[in-house]
Design an enzyme around this catalytic site. Sequence first.
Site, short mmCIF file in Angstrom:
data_model
loop_
_atom_site.label_atom_id
_atom_site.label_comp_id
_atom_site.label_asym_id
_atom_site.label_seq_id
_atom_site.Cartn_x
_atom_site.Cartn_y
_atom_site.Cartn_z
N ASP A 98 5.66 4.52 5.53
CA ASP A 98 6.28 4.01 6.07
C ASP A 98 6.96 2.43 5.29
OD1 ASP A 98 3.92 3.12 6.56
OD2 ASP A 98 4.53 2.45 8.44
N HIS A 99 5.88 2.29 3.98
CA HIS A 99 6.26 1.19 3.25
C HIS A 99 6.62 1.31 2.02
CE1 HIS A 99 4.05 -1.50 6.20
NE2 HIS A 99 3.49 0.01 6.27
N HIS B 5 1.20 3.91 1.79
CA HIS B 5 1.96 5.06 2.31
C HIS B 5 3.33 4.66 3.21
CE1 HIS B 5 -1.80 4.06 5.35
NE2 HIS B 5 -2.37 4.91 4.47
N ASP C 140 -0.41 -4.14 6.56
CA ASP C 140 -1.11 -3.33 7.64
C ASP C 140 -2.84 -3.66 7.51
OD1 ASP C 140 1.08 -2.40 8.13
OD2 ASP C 140 0.59 0.00 7.87
N HIS D 94 0.48 -1.00 -0.17
CA HIS D 94 -0.04 -0.32 0.21
C HIS D 94 0.67 1.43 -0.19
CE1 HIS D 94 0.58 -0.46 4.11
NE2 HIS D 94 0.07 1.02 4.78
N HIS E 137 -7.44 -0.55 5.63
CA HIS E 137 -6.80 0.32 6.06
C HIS E 137 -6.12 1.44 5.10
CE1 HIS E 137 -2.85 1.56 8.39
NE2 HIS E 137 -2.34 1.08 6.98
N HIS F 56 3.75 -4.22 11.27
CA HIS F 56 4.68 -3.85 11.93
C HIS F 56 4.70 -5.06 13.35
CE1 HIS F 56 3.62 0.28 10.46
NE2 HIS F 56 3.03 -0.25 10.01
ZN LIG Z 1 -0.32 1.25 6.44
#
Ligand SMILES: [Zn+2]
Length: 256
Positions: free
Chosen positions: A59-60, A57, A132, A55, A113, A170
Amino acid sequence: MLEFLQFPCRTDNFGMLIHDPASGLTASVDAPEEAPIRAQLAARGWRLTHLFITHHHGDHVEALAPLKAATGCTVIGPAAEADRITGLDVHVKGGFRFLFGNHAVDVIDAAGHTLGQIAYHLPGAKRLFAADCLFSLGCGRIIEGTPEMMFASLERLASLSGETLLHCGHEYTLANGRFALTVDPDNAALQARLAEAERRVATGAATLPVTLAQEKATNPFLRAGDPAIRAHLGMTDADDLAVFTELRRRKDKFKG
Ligand SMILES: [Zn+2]
């Protein structure tokens, strides 16, 4: 036999490399942080050939561009988020299957999400990369989608074989477990898992992977039908989606 290498990135993200010795291919599930991914590749002499993006985001995908520039790897990711992720080469969505060497990779719709999130399932190796969507003892925040969407995604993931090993985006098991105990306090399997997670985290070890069978016995977000959880919420006669929605609402407010 595929080799799987899990390691920490950023504050609480997981890095994940999948290596196929037969073909020499190596994939990273998501691209959370360049330096630790490159260090793990270098330590094993693996050359990055693929990114499996879940996805959009930051942090990915933060390391997507530098890893692609350095290695020329092929970037596979969600068609529904292609306009939000720069550098996707192959667009996939739920129901697609592709080959990694001789190994099938199934793409599962994991929206909720984010609207286009996907999970990757390797049925031969019995590994699920749920990003996530499904966390150990929890689930992702519903940031873009609806409770219906997230509930349906979790049902898809939970329908896989109980032997499947779950990997997540995570390391949230401890915080999730503390919330889970507030809604399912008498679940002995949950108590045992939380104690085990506390032991592992105290020694710096990861709490993942775990089997889906373990998750189904302990993760309240997969147990909306459980009589004890329903009684605890005062929702004995509600439908599963309403119970799930209430669990997610409580988790959003939970201060562990
Ligand atoms: Zn995420």
